[in-house]
Design an enzyme around this catalytic site. Structure first.
Site, short mmCIF file in Angstrom:
data_model
loop_
_atom_site.label_atom_id
_atom_site.label_comp_id
_atom_site.label_asym_id
_atom_site.label_seq_id
_atom_site.Cartn_x
_atom_site.Cartn_y
_atom_site.Cartn_z
N ALA A 43 -49.04 36.61 19.98
CA ALA A 43 -49.43 36.63 18.35
C ALA A 43 -50.65 35.14 18.78
O ALA A 43 -49.71 34.00 19.11
CB ALA A 43 -48.16 35.61 17.41
N SER A 45 -52.76 32.67 16.63
CA SER A 45 -53.78 31.38 15.59
C SER A 45 -54.91 30.71 15.45
O SER A 45 -55.26 30.16 14.40
CB SER A 45 -52.80 30.64 14.95
OG SER A 45 -52.23 29.69 15.31
N VAL A 48 -53.70 25.64 19.67
CA VAL A 48 -53.74 24.96 21.10
C VAL A 48 -52.43 25.71 21.45
O VAL A 48 -52.04 26.61 22.66
CB VAL A 48 -53.45 24.17 21.49
CG1 VAL A 48 -53.46 22.74 22.95
CG2 VAL A 48 -54.52 22.97 20.51
N ASP A 49 -51.44 25.40 20.54
CA ASP A 49 -49.57 26.20 21.03
C ASP A 49 -49.74 27.68 20.98
O ASP A 49 -49.77 28.30 22.60
CB ASP A 49 -48.89 25.75 20.25
CG ASP A 49 -49.21 24.72 20.16
OD1 ASP A 49 -48.89 24.17 21.19
OD2 ASP A 49 -48.41 23.52 18.93
N SER A 50 -50.44 28.42 20.78
CA SER A 50 -50.80 30.20 20.50
C SER A 50 -51.57 30.48 21.77
O SER A 50 -51.31 31.53 22.26
CB SER A 50 -50.87 30.53 19.33
OG SER A 50 -52.28 30.51 18.78
N CYS A 137 -43.30 32.09 5.16
CA CYS A 137 -44.38 32.68 6.53
C CYS A 137 -43.65 33.75 7.32
O CYS A 137 -44.41 35.17 8.41
CB CYS A 137 -45.65 32.31 6.54
SG CYS A 137 -46.84 32.67 7.70
N CYS A 235 -50.96 25.41 4.92
CA CYS A 235 -51.96 25.81 4.97
C CYS A 235 -52.97 26.51 4.86
O CYS A 235 -53.93 26.35 5.05
CB CYS A 235 -52.04 27.47 6.33
SG CYS A 235 -51.22 28.53 6.22
#
Length: 409
Positions: A43, A45, A48-50, A137, A235
């Protein structure tokens, strides 16, 4: 199946710290726990993390497919600094997938996100609650709908960039959800509604890392988003002004009413209950001697009730929409057994001890949490996340706060 990491040409291996990278890749493999070559949906987005999650899995030799959900695309929210899943973030995800060398799909979930998250957010405020849309979400769009997409794509697992851990206890056949290794980035509060079935399919490769390490990995891989700011607040709320969203979604929902002291005195007027949250002090616009705080919101009567700070102290709360990952069959079963827990009522607070009880009623009764002490500013609509007192890193589940019992009311 995807090629092994030696075939991922876009990575500049000449500039890579192989010690750091090798550790990160091995950690990703350990978090996945599936044979190299297995198809995994990442997944993405656009953050940075995904992106690092997808990149590490590709380097580890998995057959990675990137999926991004377009969740909203309205006004200032598109260009809001630190947003996700709209505008520039989708472009960032697409460019990152191209660099990593994986297929990438963008799915339009705007109408579903609006219905299940944004409209529920507005309606919760109109009910006098303080909602937590990030949980909604994850609970609906991301961990229900997106998991279905991953299965349709033939994946054996779906990986996200969340900072939580998934592990097996000795002799257990189902995984546990655990807090992240980095307490500052732990997101277990927002993932309490993850079901056991979903947890079987999910993977969290970053759960054992801290954010500086993740950014170092991104930089070593030459990813353009290595220094991209983290997403902040909600968001889809432009500049943090949540009332703007409510007024647009429910333009005639917020009606004026009275500001009432808990002793019954009417102190003034307000422009709508959606402008207030439990514990709020600023913006009351009433002149009295002692500081006053919002202690209760009665949406039916259109009253915002204020009182001294000690009136915010809560001794118990009731829960709805419970999720349970413990040994019992459900939150209701754990409550009926009087299970001791550690309870966390805000993401910024540490868990505190308490005990579950069950109030008899329809549908198996209503779970109730009684704190060992007193907790301040507990708000209906927020999540109460429960951890194991014998193993405080383990998430047992939780629910949404439906009512509170104030020590001062």
């Amino acid at each position: 199946m995807a090629a092994m990491d030696a075939d991922i040409a876009p990575f500049d291996t000449a500039r890579t710290d192989h010690g750091l990278m090798d550790r990160a890749v091995e950690q990703a493999r350990a978090a996945v726990g599936l044979p190299v070559g297995t198809r995994i949906v990442a997944a993405m987005s656009g953050g940075v993390d995904s992106t690092v999650t997808a990149a590490l899995l590709a380097k580890a030799g998995y057959d990675v497919v990137g999926v991004t959900l377009q969740l909203y695309d309205h006004g200032a929210a598109i260009t809001k600094k630190g947003a996700c899943c709209a505008g520039q973030d989708i472009l960032d995800a697409r460019m990152a997938a191209e660099r990593i060398g994986i297929p990438h799909y963008v799915l339009d979930y705007e109408s579903r996100f609006k219905e299940q998250v944004i409209e529920e957010f507005a309606d919760a405020y109109l009910r006098g609650e303080t909602p937590i849309p990030c949980v909604r979400c994850n609970q609906t769009v991301k961990f229900r709908d997106l998991l279905d997409v991953a299965r349709d794509l033939g994946a054996e697992a779906m990986a996200t960039g969340h900072y939580v851990q998934r592990s097996f206890a000795a002799g257990a056949n189902r995984p546990q959800l655990r807090r992240a290794a980095d307490p500052a980035k732990d997101q277990s509060y927002f993932l309490f509604a993850t079901t056991a079935e979903q947890l079987d399919f999910l993977r969290f490769p970053l759960g054992g890392m801290d954010k500086p390490t993740v950014r170092l990995v991104a930089a070593e891989l030459g990813l353009a988003i290595a220094d991209k700011p983290d997403s902040q607040d909600i968001c889809f709320v432009p500049e943090g002004k949540y009332t703007t969203v409510i007024d647009r979604i429910r333009p005639h929902g917020a009606l004026p009413g009275d500001l009432v002291h808990m002793d019954g005195r009417v102190l003034g007027r307000h422009e709508g209950v959606t402008r207030y949250t439990i514990g709020q002090r600023r913006g009351l616009n009433i002149a009295v001697g002692d500081p006053l705080f919002v202690v209760k919101i009665d949406a039916d009567k259109r009253q915002v009730i204020v009182g001294p700070r000690e009136a915010l102290l809560t001794q118990a709360l009731s829960l709805k929409e419970g999720n349970w990952l413990g040994v019992e069959d459900s939150l209701e079963a754990a409550a009926a057994a009087g299970a001791p827990v550690l309870a966390r009522v805000r993401s910024t607070r540490e868990p505190v001890p308490g005990r579950l009880t069950l109030v008899p009623g329809p549908n198996g009764g209503e779970p109730r949490l009684v704190f060992d002490g007193l907790e301040e500013g507990v708000a209906p609509g927020q999540a109460c996340v429960l951890y194991d007192p014998a193993d405080p890193e383990r998430v047992l589940g939780g629910g949404f706060i439906v009512a509170t019992e104030r020590a001062g009311l």
